[in-house]
Write an enzyme that holds these catalytic residues in place. Sequence first.
Site, PDB file in Angstrom:
ATOM      1  N   GLY A  79      34.161  47.132  30.204  1.00  0.00           N
ATOM      2  CA  GLY A  79      32.723  47.052  30.407  1.00  0.00           C
ATOM      3  C   GLY A  79      32.250  45.654  30.736  1.00  0.00           C
ATOM      4  N   GLU A 103      35.991  53.367  27.078  1.00  0.00           N
ATOM      5  CA  GLU A 103      36.321  52.431  26.003  1.00  0.00           C
ATOM      6  C   GLU A 103      35.219  52.345  24.948  1.00  0.00           C
ATOM      7  OE1 GLU A 103      39.557  49.328  27.884  1.00  0.00           O
ATOM      8  OE2 GLU A 103      37.492  48.639  27.667  1.00  0.00           O
ATOM      9  N   GLY A 144      46.403  50.573  44.191  1.00  0.00           N
ATOM     10  CA  GLY A 144      47.121  49.346  43.891  1.00  0.00           C
ATOM     11  C   GLY A 144      47.278  48.470  45.114  1.00  0.00           C
ATOM     12  N   GLY A 151      45.857  49.790  48.733  1.00  0.00           N
ATOM     13  CA  GLY A 151      44.463  49.767  49.143  1.00  0.00           C
ATOM     14  C   GLY A 151      43.618  50.701  48.315  1.00  0.00           C
ATOM     15  N   ASP A 183      38.782  46.473  37.337  1.00  0.00           N
ATOM     16  CA  ASP A 183      37.389  46.269  36.924  1.00  0.00           C
ATOM     17  C   ASP A 183      36.640  45.416  37.952  1.00  0.00           C
ATOM     18  OD1 ASP A 183      37.929  47.658  34.571  1.00  0.00           O
ATOM     19  OD2 ASP A 183      38.505  45.833  33.508  1.00  0.00           O
ATOM     20  N   ARG A 185      44.356  34.540  40.409  1.00  0.00           N
ATOM     21  CA  ARG A 185      43.953  33.599  39.368  1.00  0.00           C
ATOM     22  C   ARG A 185      44.382  34.135  38.008  1.00  0.00           C
ATOM     23  NH1 ARG A 185      37.578  33.315  41.322  1.00  0.00           N
ATOM     24  NH2 ARG A 185      37.911  32.244  43.326  1.00  0.00           N
TER      25      ARG A 185
END
Length: 292
Positions: free
Chosen positions: A40, A137, A208, A211, A238, A271
């Site tokens: 979230g 979740e 994945g 695409g 996310d 990153r």
Amino acid sequence: MAIVNFGSINIDKVYRVSHFPAAGETLLVDGYSVGLGGKGANQSIAMARAGADVRHIGAIGTDGLWTKQRLSDEGIDTDGIAVLENEATGHAVIEVDPSAENKILVLSGANAALTQDQIDTAVGAMGADDWLLFQNETNLTEAIAAAGKAKGVRIAYSAAPFIADKVVPLLDMVDMICVNHLEAATLAEGYGGDMDAIPVSRLLVTYGARGAEYRDDGHVEFVPSFKVDAVDTTGAGDTFLGSFLAAISKDAPGQHALLQASAAAALQVSRHGAADAIPTADDVHKFLFSRA
């Protein structure tokens, strides 16, 4: 137009490992960090950095006050986040190996303590052009979907963690469901193997490294993933969804939304970290310009 996100908030504890330990194995880690996470929270930050007006509804413990401040610092409306005295903030223990794959353990904590009052207050304040987003979740997912449907707002369902028996009963209450290709195939099995028969008007499916595709009332758009050197895949899905929904909420065409989301996810996996690694709209613009 705002996006109201009933979403989890976690404290991510990330351990960098040479390999995933076997049962009974003690392994010295190569690095450790603590940051903001949870599907979230990640999605709210991705949407906000993509330029959306975001309101986050959730719950934390007193140990997680800094997580609420982090969300607020992103320009997210956090008035709907409850601070609970007797619950721990949700947290995740994440192992990341040198190939950027991960394994994750999650404690729900305060994420499982949302109340009907929070739902009623947040949904009651929504406008007809707003989007409601929720994931698996938190608790009260059925109540969230039902409230949104009764209000008549558009509802996006990030159906993860995926449990088919939990997802299927919610399909007739949502406008868009977001799943990966394996989850989409599982859902389609109940409808003769036809993804177009899944009873939602919009279906976002990620593949994945291959695409992602967007099915909107039978019209299918596909965008391949950008090739980058991935260092950490935590939160990539996310980031993709947050960027995509931010674009869709502004009535962007599906192909444009997919392209923006693909670029955002490519930057994110290049990153380290989850929420901290999510790119801004300017980052995405520069990336797409460099790939043109």
